[in-house]
Design an enzyme around this catalytic site. Sequence first.
Site, PDB file in Angstrom:
ATOM      1  N   TYR A 114     -58.905 -19.842  12.264  1.00 31.53           N
ATOM      2  CA  TYR A 114     -59.884 -19.173  11.396  1.00 31.53           C
ATOM      3  C   TYR A 114     -60.562 -17.986  12.062  1.00 31.53           C
ATOM      4  CZ  TYR A 114     -59.331 -23.972   9.602  1.00 31.53           C
ATOM      5  OH  TYR A 114     -58.828 -25.179   9.209  1.00 31.53           O
ATOM      6  N   HIS A 115     -59.771 -17.099  12.674  1.00 24.36           N
ATOM      7  CA  HIS A 115     -60.308 -15.911  13.338  1.00 24.36           C
ATOM      8  C   HIS A 115     -59.634 -14.631  12.829  1.00 24.36           C
ATOM      9  CE1 HIS A 115     -61.270 -18.644  17.069  1.00 24.36           C
ATOM     10  NE2 HIS A 115     -62.115 -18.834  16.068  1.00 24.36           N
ATOM     11  N   PRO A 116     -59.605 -14.375  11.529  1.00 25.35           N
ATOM     12  CA  PRO A 116     -58.953 -13.147  11.049  1.00 25.35           C
ATOM     13  C   PRO A 116     -59.733 -11.901  11.465  1.00 25.35           C
ATOM     14  CG  PRO A 116     -60.079 -14.243   9.239  1.00 25.35           C
ATOM     15  CD  PRO A 116     -60.156 -15.168  10.411  1.00 25.35           C
TER      16      PRO A 116
END
Length: 532
Positions: free
Chosen positions: A468-470
């Site tokens: 969850y690190h876009p």
Amino acid sequence: MKTDYVIVGAGSAGCVLANRLSANPSNTVTLLEAGGPDTNPWIHIPVGYFRTIHNPKVDWCYKTEADPGLNNRSIEWPRGKVLGGSSSLNGLLYVRGQPQDYDRWAQMGNAGWSWDDVLPLFKRSENNMRGADEFHGSDGPLSVSDIRIHRPITDAWVKAAQAAGYAYNPDYNGAVQEGVGFFQLTARNGRRCSSAVAFLKPARSRENLRIITHAAVNKVTLDGKRATGVTYTDRSGREQIVTANKEVILCGGAINSPQLLMLSGIGDAGHLQEHGIDVHTDLKGVGKNLQDHLQARLVYKCNEPTLNDEVATLFGQAKIGLKYILTRTGPMAMAASLATGFFKTRPEVATPDIQFHVQPLSAENPGKGADKFSAFTMSVCQLRPESTGEIRLKGPDPRQYPAINPNYLSTENDRKTIVAGVNIARTIAQQEPLAAKISEEFRPSADLPMDDYDATLDWVRDNTASIYHPTGTCKMGSDSAAVVDARLRVHGISGLRVADCSIMPEIVSGNTNAPAIMIGEKASDLILEDHA
């Protein structure tokens, strides 16, 4: 409605900007958030991310397109849709990345973004329970604290990693990142310290700050080469207009910010024309350069109880709840992971290229409950992936989710690094005192040979998930792929900036919440300087 500054998105960076810009009473600031207020009590309890993630009331619940690098799987990409944005849903892990990350940004031509430039911004935000020193601040609004729960299995993992040759590091945000240790959290006294809690709550009473929730922005309004404001749909379905006397600042994140630019006619001309959108500014890089951290989650069954057992019964849950009520400690005060490690997969790598997140529990999917057996999880991710993907529109309707194409594992280096990370995880599991606590290699099974590269890579393709690190879809720089300049101004348009993780020219070597807050701090300085 008229205002000096319109901020689109009340996430990690947007809340910082709302606070800093409205600190001067002569500035009027309007903050628009598509989600609602952060009133769900689970938001403020650290372990509550198990309840809020995948909850459409506070999570956009995005999914990627089928990805060839993951054997054509589509995976979930949670993003916060609430005051505080993803900082209200995330795992609370406070990680800045490596100094070299920011020095590379500066070397790409982004003046003012070196480690020496951004460290004071990290320190300005921070209120670290350990106190101030060369690397940390103690007077900022963002509370940073040590973990308030230890479990034998994660303590054993830290010792096993040391037995495998990795040095103990008490502060991965200090002089060096490399080593093994325990996470620090964005929490205070056992409560989550989201960006909304840290930055927005103290500013709410200011008369010059207007916060509007359930405001879904449709597009940026433009007059020639200047941004003049935005239109949004309110909770009753009516379209509203906000005029910005000075600037519009997009803080929607790596998905929403490029989507909004494209809906406004700013993006690759050919792509916009495909969807019947009038082209205002042909900016090829909008939505491109998408990067994310892909995690492989290894699960080991244990011959002693883990947190899975503690939450398996109503009595156990009640005991945990009572401990939290009385002491603000225990499992409910737990972040997404307890232990961490930043390691190199090979000696010639200059700085760590993989990160571990270690949990005293296991679950097939965060938000869907713990497994019904004793187990723990080792998650390993590649810190600096070379693979880049893109965000593309599916149509001109602002409510239609864009296509997310991460393009995972599309380079040989990415594939080799994640396989090496899995093998390092399996090697640590063979060290004492951890090995004695393991009853079974569950995921992957012991039948997968560590020396079989192709089989391990295929397991990775079938079992990995986003951490969850876009980032990166409104890249900062001056080349043809850049969207914003070093002052975060959108190329070719005045009065319009982007300030969130989408501006990263390269993803940072670690979790992205602390860097997003730093970007908000930097953006506020740039804006106030330009309008001094």
